[in-house]
Scaffold this motif. Structure first.
Motif, PDB file in Angstrom:
ATOM      1  N   ASN A 179     -41.104 -98.339  74.166  1.00  0.00           N
ATOM      2  CA  ASN A 179     -39.860 -99.065  74.428  1.00  0.00           C
ATOM      3  C   ASN A 179     -39.273 -99.638  73.141  1.00  0.00           C
ATOM      4  O   ASN A 179     -38.047 -99.608  72.943  1.00  0.00           O
TER       5      ASN A 179
ATOM      6  N   GLY B 281     -35.463-102.956  83.794  1.00  0.00           N
ATOM      7  CA  GLY B 281     -36.488-103.648  83.024  1.00  0.00           C
ATOM      8  C   GLY B 281     -37.376-104.467  83.933  1.00  0.00           C
ATOM      9  O   GLY B 281     -37.089-104.628  85.121  1.00  0.00           O
TER      10      GLY B 281
ATOM     11  N   ASP C 139     -37.608 -96.785  71.277  1.00  0.00           N
ATOM     12  CA  ASP C 139     -36.360 -96.371  71.903  1.00  0.00           C
ATOM     13  C   ASP C 139     -35.270 -97.428  71.773  1.00  0.00           C
ATOM     14  O   ASP C 139     -34.083 -97.121  71.947  1.00  0.00           O
ATOM     15  N   SER C 140     -35.651 -98.653  71.464  1.00  0.00           N
ATOM     16  CA  SER C 140     -34.687 -99.721  71.242  1.00  0.00           C
ATOM     17  C   SER C 140     -34.342 -99.888  69.766  1.00  0.00           C
ATOM     18  O   SER C 140     -33.653-100.839  69.389  1.00  0.00           O
TER      19      SER C 140
ATOM     20  N   LEU D 178     -38.034-104.566  74.801  1.00  0.00           N
ATOM     21  CA  LEU D 178     -38.863-103.980  75.862  1.00  0.00           C
ATOM     22  C   LEU D 178     -38.049-103.612  77.096  1.00  0.00           C
ATOM     23  O   LEU D 178     -38.570-102.985  78.020  1.00  0.00           O
ATOM     24  N   GLY D 179     -36.784-104.010  77.128  1.00  0.00           N
ATOM     25  CA  GLY D 179     -35.921-103.774  78.280  1.00  0.00           C
ATOM     26  C   GLY D 179     -35.841-104.945  79.229  1.00  0.00           C
ATOM     27  O   GLY D 179     -35.147-104.877  80.253  1.00  0.00           O
TER      28      GLY D 179
ATOM     29  N   ALA E  81     -46.794 -98.483  76.297  1.00  0.00           N
ATOM     30  CA  ALA E  81     -45.476 -98.739  76.880  1.00  0.00           C
ATOM     31  C   ALA E  81     -44.616 -99.566  75.941  1.00  0.00           C
ATOM     32  O   ALA E  81     -43.428 -99.269  75.734  1.00  0.00           O
ATOM     33  N   GLN E  82     -45.188-100.609  75.355  1.00  0.00           N
ATOM     34  CA  GLN E  82     -44.396-101.446  74.467  1.00  0.00           C
ATOM     35  C   GLN E  82     -43.991-100.693  73.212  1.00  0.00           C
ATOM     36  O   GLN E  82     -42.851-100.825  72.738  1.00  0.00           O
TER      37      GLN E  82
ATOM     38  N   ARG F 130     -42.657 -99.145  81.255  1.00  0.00           N
ATOM     39  CA  ARG F 130     -42.064 -97.938  80.687  1.00  0.00           C
ATOM     40  C   ARG F 130     -41.125 -97.247  81.669  1.00  0.00           C
ATOM     41  O   ARG F 130     -40.008 -96.845  81.313  1.00  0.00           O
TER      42      ARG F 130
ATOM     43  N   TYR G 136     -37.861 -99.116  82.068  1.00  0.00           N
ATOM     44  CA  TYR G 136     -37.035 -98.947  80.870  1.00  0.00           C
ATOM     45  C   TYR G 136     -36.331 -97.592  80.899  1.00  0.00           C
ATOM     46  O   TYR G 136     -35.130 -97.487  80.640  1.00  0.00           O
ATOM     47  N   GLU G 137     -37.085 -96.547  81.216  1.00  0.00           N
ATOM     48  CA  GLU G 137     -36.518 -95.195  81.232  1.00  0.00           C
ATOM     49  C   GLU G 137     -35.451 -95.051  82.304  1.00  0.00           C
ATOM     50  O   GLU G 137     -34.529 -94.227  82.171  1.00  0.00           O
TER      51      GLU G 137
END
Length: 326
Positions: free
Chosen positions: A34, A145, A37-38, A171-172, A30-31, A137, A140-141
């Motif tokens: 994220n 967060g 995506d960041s 990580l959001g 997950a991290q 995750r 975030y999606e």
């Protein structure tokens, strides 16, 4: 307590660093996703032959050994199980991390209880999302967060706090809130909660209630719904409204039942035992037992898993999940 958000974090800091995610389990995957995506795509560090290697590669990540990843990164997020972190530190991270790099932990145990003694030139920070990786995750999606705790144990460069906030925002978590803590506070509270409330007490209470009803002649299905299924309903209400707000949403009969029964179950003796559990966490005896069981191959833990999976409530649950509508 100050609540930090995206406005307090500079994402360019983590985007400008070479990040390695050590481990690719629930939290590691997950991290890593994220972070990518960041705008901070990490290397994923895994041992040769690790079962999760194929999944990390299928997700499009570069995969390297922990030794190689450590030598090539300046931020290493240690997201492997607690019992193996000291070995990874000694063999892969300690000899290979460049001067002035940062170690990021999602749980404070290895630092709080001295399983790892970090090099003095490193920044040591905690970024601990308050939920499992799957929730980190999915939130975030969804453009949201998870609340995350952060702390600085060692600030060798003078920029450790800013880096921790940047990592948490990637990580959001800046969307929900980033809360300051310490390695000791996060670790001790978490270990206490796991034993005395969430993973220890609540399942034990469910088993006890189920057994009480079935032993008295109630059907296993009714006992299952009453003692297990409704736990989700009350948890959702408490999360949304708090405990007082939950009480406002239930019937007078249920609320009066809570008044009559709650303190007969959670007695002064129960609270005293909670204090004993907390003392065992803080004095290190729990961690010593954990590491001893881990070194022996987890015989106590494996026995507990077998016992839990063989409890009659599990078979009832399987049958009911097969017939209930989605």
């Amino acid at each position: 307590m100050k609540l930090f958000t995206d406005g307090d974090a500079d994402l360019s800091l983590i985007r400008g660093r070479r990040v390695a995610v050590i481990g690719y389990g629930n939290q590691g995957r997950a991290q890593a996703l994220n972070l990518r995506d960041s705008g901070a795509p990490p290397i994923v560090a895994l041992r040769e032959g690790a079962p999760s290697r194929a999944r990390a590669e299928a997700d499009g990540f570069e995969v390297a050994t922990p030794e190689d990843a450590a030598a090539r990164c300046d931020v290493a997020a240690v997201l492997t199980p607690d019992d193996g972190q000291a070995e990874i530190w000694e063999t892969a991270l300690k000899p290979n991390l460049p001067q002035g790099a940062a170690l990021v932990f999602a749980h404070g145990l290895s630092i709080r209880f001295g399983l790892i003694s970090p090099r003095p030139d490193l920044d040591i920070v905690l970024v601990a999302p308050k939920g499992p990786g799957s929730a980190l995750r999915s939130e975030y999606e969804a453009g949201r967060g998870l609340v995350t705790l952060f702390a600085v144990h060692q600030d060798a460069t003078g920029a450790a706090e800013a880096l921790a906030l940047s990592y948490a925002a990637a990580l959001g978590s800046g969307r929900a809130g980033i809360l300051p803590t310490s390695f000791a506070e996060e670790c001790e509270a978490d270990l206490f909660n796991e034993q005395a409330v969430l993973w220890g007490a609540i399942p034990e209470l469910i088993h006890a209630g189920y057994e009480t009803l079935v032993d008295a002649g109630f059907s296993p299905e009714v006992a299952y719904f009453e003692c297990l299924t409704e736990v989700k309903l009350i948890a959702d209400l408490i999360y949304a409204r708090g405990i007082a707000g939950m009480r406002e949403a239930i019937s007078n009969t249920a609320e009066f039942g809570a008044l009559q029964g709650g303190r007969r179950i959670v007695t002064p003796e129960t609270r005293a035992e909670m204090r004993h559990i907390l003392a065992e966490v803080r004095n290190g005896s729990f961690v010593a037992e954990l590491m001893a069981d881990a070194s022996a191959g987890y015989p106590k833990l494996r026995a507990s898993r077998r016992e839990a999976s063989s409890h009659p409530i599990e078979e009832v649950g399987r049958k009911l999940r097969e017939i209930r509508p989605n």
